[in-house]
Design an enzyme around this catalytic site. Structure first.
Site, PDB file in Angstrom:
ATOM      1  N   LYS A  42       0.826  -1.225   0.000  1.00  0.00           N
ATOM      2  CA  LYS A  42       0.000   0.000   0.000  1.00  0.00           C
ATOM      3  C   LYS A  42       0.849   1.259   0.000  1.00  0.00           C
ATOM      4  CE  LYS A  42       0.200  -2.333   3.628  1.00  0.00           C
ATOM      5  NZ  LYS A  42      -0.278  -3.628   3.942  1.00  0.00           N
ATOM      6  N   ASP A  83      -0.101   4.078   7.889  1.00  0.00           N
ATOM      7  CA  ASP A  83      -0.557   2.877   7.170  1.00  0.00           C
ATOM      8  C   ASP A  83      -2.027   3.030   6.759  1.00  0.00           C
ATOM      9  OD1 ASP A  83      -0.308  -0.146   6.549  1.00  0.00           O
ATOM     10  OD2 ASP A  83      -2.005  -0.067   7.931  1.00  0.00           O
ATOM     11  N   GLY A 139      -6.375  -6.293   4.034  1.00  0.00           N
ATOM     12  CA  GLY A 139      -6.000  -7.710   3.980  1.00  0.00           C
ATOM     13  C   GLY A 139      -6.970  -8.581   3.214  1.00  0.00           C
ATOM     14  N   LYS A 188      -3.849   3.320   2.845  1.00  0.00           N
ATOM     15  CA  LYS A 188      -5.007   2.546   2.383  1.00  0.00           C
ATOM     16  C   LYS A 188      -6.171   3.468   2.016  1.00  0.00           C
ATOM     17  CE  LYS A 188      -3.485  -1.235   5.373  1.00  0.00           C
ATOM     18  NZ  LYS A 188      -3.569  -1.784   6.736  1.00  0.00           N
TER      19      LYS A 188
HETATM   20  N1  HSE Z   1       0.081  -3.236  10.000  1.00  0.00           N
HETATM   21  C1  HSE Z   1      -1.214  -3.370   9.418  1.00  0.00           C
HETATM   22  C2  HSE Z   1      -2.276  -3.419  10.493  1.00  0.00           C
HETATM   23  C3  HSE Z   1      -1.369  -4.605   8.571  1.00  0.00           C
HETATM   24  O1  HSE Z   1      -1.970  -3.360  11.692  1.00  0.00           O
HETATM   25  O2  HSE Z   1      -3.441  -3.504  10.134  1.00  0.00           O
HETATM   26  C4  HSE Z   1      -0.789  -4.460   7.219  1.00  0.00           C
HETATM   27  O3  HSE Z   1      -1.288  -3.365   6.560  1.00  0.00           O
END
Ligand code: HSE
Length: 438
Positions: free
Chosen positions: A105, A201, A134, A205
């Site tokens: 991502k 993160d 996921g 996304k």
């Molecule tokens: N580190 C991410 C999470 C998973 O905690 O959802 C991978 O994107």
């Protein structure tokens, strides 16, 4: 027909899950894809460990470029991660005429425009179902299942680490730092959890989902990003008393009134009665509201070996099916045809509109509340609810909690500065955004 040949770059958690599921479900996958799919080469710096996983079923090499140079390989799966070597290898694979499947991502949110343009020019596909949430097929839902709709907004719990931490903070009444240490001990948080806890993160996304939902380029640099590091257990408790849960949401919202898109990640108060407010632990969930379909919700595991492998293999099957299709008539990378992306701006945070939760530590004396509410009224900010805790004996100070109706972020920031300057406001004001998601 000869099986489609796949080269895997990086055989860590997701890579080994992909290899195992593909092997275990080989026959069923062949029946679905119309052709066998085989990982015939694996590249990993840890050659020994890679050999232990694949046995004699695939050739293991240390140099990923051996896979890219092999004319027998049809699809390259990139599971290395990061923006550095992964970007170079993905572009090289595309230029070598390979289709690419990636869970990366960060790479696509930052370099997606370059990568999708290269893929279109070379007539190959780049598939990335595993990059968002996921195992939840949210990319496919946005790109295909909801294609009839004008998407109004997308809001998701798209980071399991932070959702686990927030769930623990609520259940156990513990503060962020304590829960983070516990999450790291249990393996729910990385040793360096920065990208997760700072919201980066989730923003990667959300950026990808904004492109798929609204037909705009991927623009991570325009996203407003706040994590959960400053959140305290007391605000989770007050929110609960008012009927809300606090979740780290990634939100992309159409704003036709100003001709823009809101793209933001931040802790958000959500009514406790919404299904998404009850998504606990490391689970992920994404809500999408379309003008035709109404509100939809997608729930599942957002990380882990086989859940993420499920998404990687779905992409392998898609590519296998589409391999023979006319390149101009495949499902486009970002849901909209490459030449049809709009330059609708991602709005600066001052123009974002949300409701707010405010917690003010105030002196317990007359006139305090009216001074605060006067500032809000003068700023054209309407109050929805007020909660004032009785001050403890001899304390002479207390918390005032205010829920506002929706307002522009810029107006709220100006009002917050005025309230903070009141001598009766004794500590930095906590402000959190609130979304009804209805
Ligand atoms: N580190 C991410 C999470 C998973 O905690 O959802 C991978 O994107």
């Amino acid at each position: 027909m000869k099986p489609i040949q796949v080269g895997l770059l990086g055989i860590g958690t997701v890579g080994s899950g992909t290899f195992n599921v593909l092997t275990r479900n080989q026959e069923e996958i062949r029946r679905r894809a119309g052709r066998g799919i085989e990982i015939t080469m694996v590249a990993d710096l840890n050659v020994e460990r890679a050999r232990e996983i694949v046995g004699d079923q695939a050739r293991v090499v240390a140099d990923a470029r051996e896979i890219i140079a092999n004319p027998e390989i049809d699809i390259v799966i990139e599971l290395i991660g990061g923006y550095g070597i992964a970007r170079a290898l993905v572009l090289e694979a595309i230029n070598a005429g390979k289709h690419v499947v990636t869970a990366n991502k960060a790479l696509l949110a930052v370099h997606g425009t370059e990568i999708f343009a290269a893929a279109s020019a070379r007539g190959v596909m780049v598939a990335f179902e595993a990059a968002v949430a996921g195992g939840i097929p949210i990319i496919k839902a946005l790109r295909e299942g909801l294609t009839a709709n004008q998407v109004q907004w997308v809001a998701g719990i798209i980071n399991g680490t932070t959702n686990f931490i927030l769930s623990e903070m609520r259940d156990k009444g513990l503060d962020f730092d304590v829960v983070l240490k516990e999450a790291q001990r249990l393996g729910y948080a990385e040793a360096d959890p920065t990208f997760d806890i700072e919201g980066v993160d989730a923003a990667h996304k959300a950026t990808l989902m904004s492109a798929l939902a609204f037909g705009i380029p991927v623009q991570f640099d325009k996203a407003h990003v706040e994590g959960i590091t400053k959140l305290s257990a007391v605000d989770i408790r007050y929110a609960e008393q008012l009927g809300y849960r606090i979740k780290l949401l990634g939100i992309a919202k159409r704003r036709d009134d100003v001709g823009g898109i809101e793209l933001r990640v931040h802790p958000t108060l959500v009514p406790a009665k919404r299904l998404i407010a009850n998504v606990e632990g490391a689970m992920n969930a994404v809500m999408v509201q379309g003008d035709a379909v109404g509100t939809t919700l997608y729930y599942g595991k957002g990380a882990g070996s086989e859940p993420t492998a499920s998404a990687v293999i779905a992409d392998l099957v898609d590519i296998t099916r589409l391999h023979t299709a006319d390149p101009d008539h495949r499902v486009p990378h970002l849901a909209f045809q490459a030449g049809e992306l709009r330059d609708t701006p991602v709005l600066p945070i001052d123009q974002v509109r949300t409701a707010f939760y405010l917690r003010l530590r105030v002196a317990d004396q007359k006139g305090v509340l009216s001074a605060i509410t006067s500032i809000l009224a003068a700023s054209d900010i309407s109050i929805d609810a007020v909660l004032q805790r009785e001050s403890n004996d001899g304390e002479n100070q207390t918390d005032v909690i205010i829920l506002t109706h929706e307002t522009a972020e810029g107006a709220m920031r100006a009002a917050l500065a005025q309230m903070q300057a009141l001598p009766t406001v004794l500590a930095p004001i906590v402000s959190l955004r609130k979304e009804e998601l209805a």
